[in-house]
Design an enzyme around this catalytic site. Structure first.
Site, mmCIF file in Angstrom:
data_model
loop_
_atom_site.group_PDB
_atom_site.id
_atom_site.type_symbol
_atom_site.label_atom_id
_atom_site.label_comp_id
_atom_site.label_asym_id
_atom_site.label_seq_id
_atom_site.Cartn_x
_atom_site.Cartn_y
_atom_site.Cartn_z
ATOM 1 N N LYS A 190 0.873 -1.175 0.000
ATOM 2 C CA LYS A 190 0.000 0.000 0.000
ATOM 3 C C LYS A 190 0.906 1.218 0.000
ATOM 4 O O LYS A 190 1.466 1.599 1.024
ATOM 5 C CB LYS A 190 -0.924 0.046 1.216
ATOM 6 C CG LYS A 190 -2.032 1.109 1.026
ATOM 7 C CD LYS A 190 -2.568 1.661 2.308
ATOM 8 C CE LYS A 190 -1.767 2.793 2.870
ATOM 9 N NZ LYS A 190 -1.805 4.065 2.062
ATOM 10 N N GLU A 266 10.446 1.848 10.481
ATOM 11 C CA GLU A 266 11.280 3.043 10.511
ATOM 12 C C GLU A 266 10.321 4.214 10.671
ATOM 13 O O GLU A 266 9.527 4.503 9.781
ATOM 14 C CB GLU A 266 12.109 3.208 9.241
ATOM 15 C CG GLU A 266 13.054 4.398 9.338
ATOM 16 C CD GLU A 266 13.342 5.040 8.006
ATOM 17 O OE1 GLU A 266 13.492 6.283 7.982
ATOM 18 O OE2 GLU A 266 13.406 4.324 6.998
ATOM 19 N N CYS A 300 13.385 11.421 6.535
ATOM 20 C CA CYS A 300 13.336 10.978 7.933
ATOM 21 C C CYS A 300 14.704 11.069 8.604
ATOM 22 O O CYS A 300 14.789 11.204 9.825
ATOM 23 C CB CYS A 300 12.799 9.558 8.006
ATOM 24 S SG CYS A 300 13.650 8.384 6.941
ATOM 25 N N GLU A 401 8.864 16.625 15.682
ATOM 26 C CA GLU A 401 9.256 16.466 14.280
ATOM 27 C C GLU A 401 8.383 17.361 13.396
ATOM 28 O O GLU A 401 7.159 17.312 13.468
ATOM 29 C CB GLU A 401 9.118 15.014 13.849
ATOM 30 C CG GLU A 401 9.589 14.777 12.427
ATOM 31 C CD GLU A 401 9.456 13.324 11.983
ATOM 32 O OE1 GLU A 401 10.332 12.838 11.265
ATOM 33 O OE2 GLU A 401 8.445 12.687 12.362
#
Length: 497
Positions: A190, A266, A300, A401
């Site tokens: 997906k 992750e 990231c 973040e």
């Protein structure tokens, strides 16, 4: 409306269908949603939305592949197919490149250098890992004197759910699909609803090289109460690999608890960059420009917290700001463009909210902080590259973040101080250290809470090495032989002599 997978040159809208059991199929519900180009906000086409029935069909196709030709295929033949996949991606390089930049808005130069080459390379790299790593290790063990032969066999885990992100769509999807298929699993992917095209285009590649039906499947849609949730909760999925934000990872982990399925994550990060006064100043500036602003900060592994030793602090801030102001925002086809837009209006709203928050928390805005004037591209999701100073260590801007082209720069005085503040985060994905002192290199690197620490570099990746995060940045390690630990089950056979 065109039914082809990749964007074309005629201006026709593109219809993105699911790829299930070797066929491109419309969603059973008939529901679709728009695919929007971040560059200018224009509609690229429509994406079919997967129902639970569609996900069930994809998982069933993957299971049938495991029980059929794919599950019985010799390793050498399987790996030959993966090499063919890589070669076909290379042959259709321009198709994949155009699809990727249309979905993401990132500069052509960046996608041509990183996204597409690495997307192809991931298949060959992991084919070589499996080819060169013994799948069976034999040894004689007779601790009780009775005599027995023990040997270990690696077996494919089964049906792997691959949920991939929008920032590096092809690269990070094949980073998972490559080792999964090399180890003999079947996958249901997906992709992010923001960037569906290259994943779907890979279905055409699979058919072109003769990949057995059901080995590679793609379903489209969103997460909660949609394709993502249907897939992660599916009882016939044996393991789930996911790259994305931490909150989504937590939800997937809860779903994976039913049936005790394995996960590899992750997740988010708030990565530190540390520059000591003895660093090669120019190299540290250039490396930090990449780690903060590459892919419009949507990496990231990027750096949002910079710590600079006090003797060079003011010089560093001034030089980084000077270079940030010279970044060229523009159309992805312009050769001098080196900063693209954010991925969506929703994400631009999030990033801009942090820009506003930083000011309210007392930041000095060194450069940026707003939405630029882009002329004909004003409909896109543009944001200014931004640098702050003077925020307190406990501010939200410094601790949460943001995932945009921004960083906060803070001075430090001692090695002990910077290690403490660099580790003062719930995340632990990556870090960058800039110093010419070899003793300090190793001393600092091993004390940082990070899955990967770069010294005098950033994003220098050897795909054979372990990759993953610690704390809230992830679970598990992938890369090289480390991927075998997730994508296979190790079975011991004991034979009495």
């Amino acid at each position: 409306m065109s039914t082809q997978t990749a964007p074309n040159t005629t201006g026709a809208l593109v219809e993105i269908k699911h790829f299930i059991n070797g066929e491109f199929v419309a969603g059973s519900s008939g529901e679709t949603f728009d695919n929007i180009c971040p560059l200018n906000g224009e509609k690229l086409g429509v994406i079919h939305k997967a129902s639970k029935q569609d996900v069930d069909a994809a998982v069933a196709a993957a299971r049938a592949a495991m029980d059929g030709e794919w599950g019985r295929m010799p390793v050498a033949e399987r790996l030959k197919l993966l090499y063919a996949v890589a070669d076909e991606i290379d042959r259709r390089f321009d198709d994949f490149l155009q699809a990727e930049i249309a979905d993401t808005g990132k500069p052509r130069s960046l996608a041509a250098h990183i996204d597409i080459p690495r997307g192809a390379a991931n298949f060959k790299v992991f084919a070589d890992v499996v080819k060169n790593e013994p799948t069976e290790s034999f040894f004689l063990e007779t601790p009780d004197g009775a005599g027995a032969l023990n040997y270990a066999v690696r077996k494919p885990k089964g049906v792997i759910a691959v949920i991939s992100p929008w920032n590096l769509p092809l690269l990070l999807m094949t980073w998972k699909v490559g080792p999964a298929l090399a180890c003999g699993n079947a996958v249901v992917v997906k992709p992010s609803e923001e960037t569906p095209t290259t994943t779907t285009l890979l279905g055409e590649v699979m058919n072109a090289v003769g990949m057995p039906k059901g080995v590679f499947n793609v379903v489209h849609g969103h997460g909660p109460n949609a394709a993502g949730e249907f897939l992660t909760q599916h009882p016939d999925v044996d393991a789930i690999t996911f790259t994305g934000e931490t909150r989504t990872g937590e939800a997937i982990m809860k779903a994976a608890a039913n049936g005790v399925r394995d996960v590899s994550f992750e997740l988010g990060g708030k990565n530190p960059g540390i520059v000591f006064a003895d660093a090669n100043f120019d190299a540290a500036i250039e490396g930090t420009m990449r780690s903060v602003f590459a892919n419009c900060g949507q990496v990231c592994l990027g750096t949002e917290r910079m710590f600079v030793e006090r003797p060079i602090y003011e010089k560093f801030v001034a030089e980084l700001a000077k270079k940030a102001k010279n970044l060229k925002l523009g159309h992805y086809n312009d050769a001098d463009t080196n900063l693209g837009p954010l991925i969506s209006q929703e994400h631009r709203d999030k990033v801009k909210s942090y820009y506003d928050l930083a000011v309210s928390e007392g930041a000095t805005v060194v450069t940026g902080g707003g939405i630029p004037e882009m002329g004909d591209l004003n409909g896109g999701w543009w944001i200014e590259p931004t640098i702050w100073t003077d925020l307190p260590d406990d501010s939200r801007t410094v601790n949460e973040e943001i995932f945009g082209p921004c960083c906060h720069i803070r001075p430090f005085d001692t090695e002990e101080e910077v290690i403490r503040i660099a580790n003062a985060t719930p995340y632990g994905l990556a870090a960058a250290v800039w110093t010419t002192d070899s003793s300090r290199t190793h001393r600092v690197a091993r004390q940082l809470d990070a899955g990967i620490v770069w010294v005098n570099s950033w994003f220098l990746r050897d795909l054979r090495t372990a990759f993953g995060g610690s704390k809230m940045s992830g679970i598990g390690r992938e890369g090289g032989v480390h991927s075998l630990e997730f994508y296979t089950e190790l079975s011991n056979v004991c034979v009495k002599l």
